[in-house]
Design an enzyme around this catalytic site. Structure first.
Site, PDB file in Angstrom:
ATOM      1  N   ARG A 194       0.836  -1.178  -0.099  1.00 14.22           N
ATOM      2  CA  ARG A 194       0.021   0.042  -0.291  1.00 14.22           C
ATOM      3  C   ARG A 194       0.915   1.324  -0.030  1.00 14.22           C
ATOM      4  NH1 ARG A 194      -4.949   1.898   3.728  1.00 14.22           N
ATOM      5  NH2 ARG A 194      -6.055   0.518   2.284  1.00 14.22           N
TER       6      ARG A 194
ATOM      7  N   HIS B  21      -7.594   0.642  -6.244  1.00 15.38           N
ATOM      8  CA  HIS B  21      -7.726  -0.164  -4.869  1.00 15.38           C
ATOM      9  C   HIS B  21      -8.452  -1.525  -5.523  1.00 15.38           C
ATOM     10  CE1 HIS B  21      -7.921  -0.941  -0.765  1.00 15.38           C
ATOM     11  NE2 HIS B  21      -8.718   0.105  -0.325  1.00 15.38           N
TER      12      HIS B  21
ATOM     13  N   GLN C 203     -10.273  -3.655  -2.785  1.00 16.10           N
ATOM     14  CA  GLN C 203     -11.614  -3.249  -2.324  1.00 16.10           C
ATOM     15  C   GLN C 203     -12.928  -3.504  -3.226  1.00 16.10           C
ATOM     16  OE1 GLN C 203     -12.165  -0.958   0.474  1.00 16.10           O
ATOM     17  NE2 GLN C 203     -14.333  -1.109   0.032  1.00 16.10           N
TER      18      GLN C 203
ATOM     19  N   ASP D 201     -16.827   8.428  -1.047  1.00 13.90           N
ATOM     20  CA  ASP D 201     -15.312   8.039  -0.332  1.00 13.90           C
ATOM     21  C   ASP D 201     -14.918   9.479   0.287  1.00 13.90           C
ATOM     22  OD1 ASP D 201     -12.824   7.260   0.080  1.00 13.90           O
ATOM     23  OD2 ASP D 201     -12.144   7.637  -2.014  1.00 13.90           O
TER      24      ASP D 201
ATOM     25  N   CYS E  90     -16.080   2.803   1.040  1.00 16.00           N
ATOM     26  CA  CYS E  90     -14.948   1.818   1.378  1.00 16.00           C
ATOM     27  C   CYS E  90     -14.360   2.005   2.825  1.00 16.00           C
ATOM     28  CB  CYS E  90     -13.954   2.297   0.217  1.00 16.00           C
ATOM     29  SG  CYS E  90     -13.292   4.090   0.421  1.00 16.00           S
TER      30      CYS E  90
ATOM     31  N   ARG F 289     -13.840  -7.588   2.765  1.00 17.20           N
ATOM     32  CA  ARG F 289     -12.546  -7.222   2.537  1.00 17.20           C
ATOM     33  C   ARG F 289     -11.766  -8.603   2.852  1.00 17.20           C
ATOM     34  NH1 ARG F 289     -10.224  -2.382   2.466  1.00 17.20           N
ATOM     35  NH2 ARG F 289      -8.755  -3.640   1.105  1.00 17.20           N
TER      36      ARG F 289
HETATM   37  N1  NVA Z   1      -9.586   7.472  -1.752  1.00 11.37           N
HETATM   38  C1  NVA Z   1      -9.147   6.947  -0.162  1.00 11.37           C
HETATM   39  C2  NVA Z   1      -9.542   5.428  -0.031  1.00 11.37           C
HETATM   40  C3  NVA Z   1      -9.337   4.931   1.257  1.00 11.37           C
HETATM   41  C4  NVA Z   1      -9.521   3.434   1.441  1.00 11.37           C
HETATM   42  C5  NVA Z   1      -7.626   7.178   0.160  1.00 11.37           C
HETATM   43  O1  NVA Z   1      -6.825   7.020  -0.633  1.00 11.37           O
HETATM   44  O2  NVA Z   1      -7.286   7.812   1.263  1.00 11.37           O
HETATM   45  N1   CP Z   2     -11.045   0.720   2.842  1.00 12.38           N
HETATM   46  C1   CP Z   2      -9.687   0.522   3.280  1.00 12.38           C
HETATM   47  O1   CP Z   2      -9.067   0.572   2.299  1.00 12.38           O
HETATM   48  O2   CP Z   2      -9.562   0.754   4.713  1.00 12.38           O
HETATM   49  P1   CP Z   2      -8.285   1.280   5.391  1.00 12.38           P
HETATM   50  O3   CP Z   2      -7.614   2.368   4.795  1.00 12.38           O
HETATM   51  O4   CP Z   2      -8.509   0.971   6.776  1.00 12.38           O
HETATM   52  O5   CP Z   2      -7.359  -0.188   4.873  1.00 12.38           O
END
Ligand code: NVA
Ligand code: CP
Length: 330
Positions: free
Chosen positions: A106, A133, A136, A229, A270, A315
């Site tokens: 990540r 992602h 997800q 989101d 998400c 998930r």
């Molecule tokens: N768009 C958000 C998704 C988090 C799961 C981010 O990148 O922070």
């Molecule tokens: N939805 C998601 O990816 O959550 P986290 O950022 O908590 O992993």
């Protein structure tokens, strides 16, 4: 279907049939988990989880899934490794590839997870980048299938920053699987032209469609899924809040939006979500801009239409399926 040895970096790399197979495998492992039937025949395998951004769901999903499968897990936190600072991605990939059977990443640019995958020699799974992602997506599609009983023909409306990981990924997943995807947002947040055109082509093949609109009433009309989101994503500077609030406030998912959608519409997110003042950032934004709820109202978030915690649970089951398929299903 054999996905052994494959990376899982974006759903663009997978055919609709392969995605459906992963969803079916997810449903199977979910059922086994509920019945207490173990799938722990991966003992002796080890995976590494690299997180250059924070996480609750993704990290826990990988860890619980790996534990259920009998695998060892090593977590590398955003500060705790040499990656990028003292050691290149290519070198890191070759080191980890000698010790681990699979690597989750990540972080920031998609090019980083791609480089990791190029050098690791073991499957690499994208746990979120700026652009995509994909894990997800499997959880979301499984959740839609469970609640609405179908994927093809479902109208999914995404409200918010549709140029970023969630908007991009939902557009790809929807277009590949025959859903009708609408990005309902300010034109500044429409997806990039090139990706949009790629998705129009996927949709042509699947019987789905891709629509971009700034009109909330038209865009959300008869929607089956309302999806949003956070307006500011991890890694973005605080300065962007002002513009996001100004341009995205008209696209908040609230009662009016839900009333305009189809009668059995579900709400998805998400997570994490800003729907009240129980978070540090939520309170800071309230003090500065006076908004108590951001991308979704508390009323919608807590309503029976909200399936966000089913998504969160899924998930884990879907990530388990991705690991099983790419490490070799037994
Ligand atoms: N768009 C958000 C998704 C988090 C799961 C981010 O990148 O922070
Ligand atoms: N939805 C998601 O990816 O959550 P986290 O950022 O908590 O992993």
């Amino acid at each position: 279907m054999n996905l052994q040895g494959r990376n899982f970096l974006t759903l663009k790399d997978f055919t609709p049939e392969e995605i459906i197979y992963l969803l079916q495998l997810s449903a199977q492992v979910k059922e086994k988990k509920k019945k207490g039937i173990p799938v722990d025949h991966y003992r002796g395998k080890n995976i590494a989880l690299i997180f250059e951004k924070t996480s609750t769901r993704t990290r826990c999903a990988f860890e619980v899934a790996a534990n259920d499968m009998g695998m060892g897990v090593t977590y590398l936190d955003p500060q705790g490794s040499q990656i990028g600072k003292k050691e290149s991605i290519a070198d890191t990939a070759r080191v980890l590839g000698r010790m681990f059977d699979g690597i989750e990443y990540r972080g920031f640019d998609q090019s980083i997870v791609e480089e990791l995958a190029r050098y690791a020699g073991v499957p690499v799974w994208n746990g979120l980048t700026n652009e995509y992602h994909p894990t997800q997506m499997l959880a979301d599609m499984l959740t839609i299938q469970e609640h609405l009983g179908r994927l093809k023909g479902v109208k999914l409306v995404y409200m918010g920053d549709a140029r970023y990981n969630m908007g991009n990924s939902l557009m790809i997943a929807s277009a590949k699987l025959g859903l009708h995807f609408t990005a309902c947002t300010a034109k500044e947040y429409f997806p990039a032209r090139e990706l949009y055109e790629e998705c129009v082509e996927y949709a042509r093949l699947s019987g789905g469609s891709v629509t971009l609109t700034e009109d909330v009433t038209e865009g959300t009309k008869e929607a089956d899924v309302l999806y949003t989101d956070v307006w500011v994503s991890m890694g973005e500077p605080d300065e962007v809040w002002e513009e996001r609030i100004r341009l995205l406030s008209p696209y908040q998912v609230n009662r009016k939006v839900m009333d305009n959608a189809s009668e059995n519409a579900i709400f998805m997110h998400c997570l994490p979500a800003f729907h009240d003042l129980k978070t540090g950032i939520g309170r800071q934004v309230y003090e500065k801009f006076g908004m108590k709820e951001l991308e979704v109202t508390d009323e919608v978030f807590e309503s029976p239409a909200s399936v966000v915690f089913d998504e969160a649970e899924n998930r884990m089951h879907t990530i388990k399926a991705v690991m099983m398929a790419t490490l070799g299903e037994k």
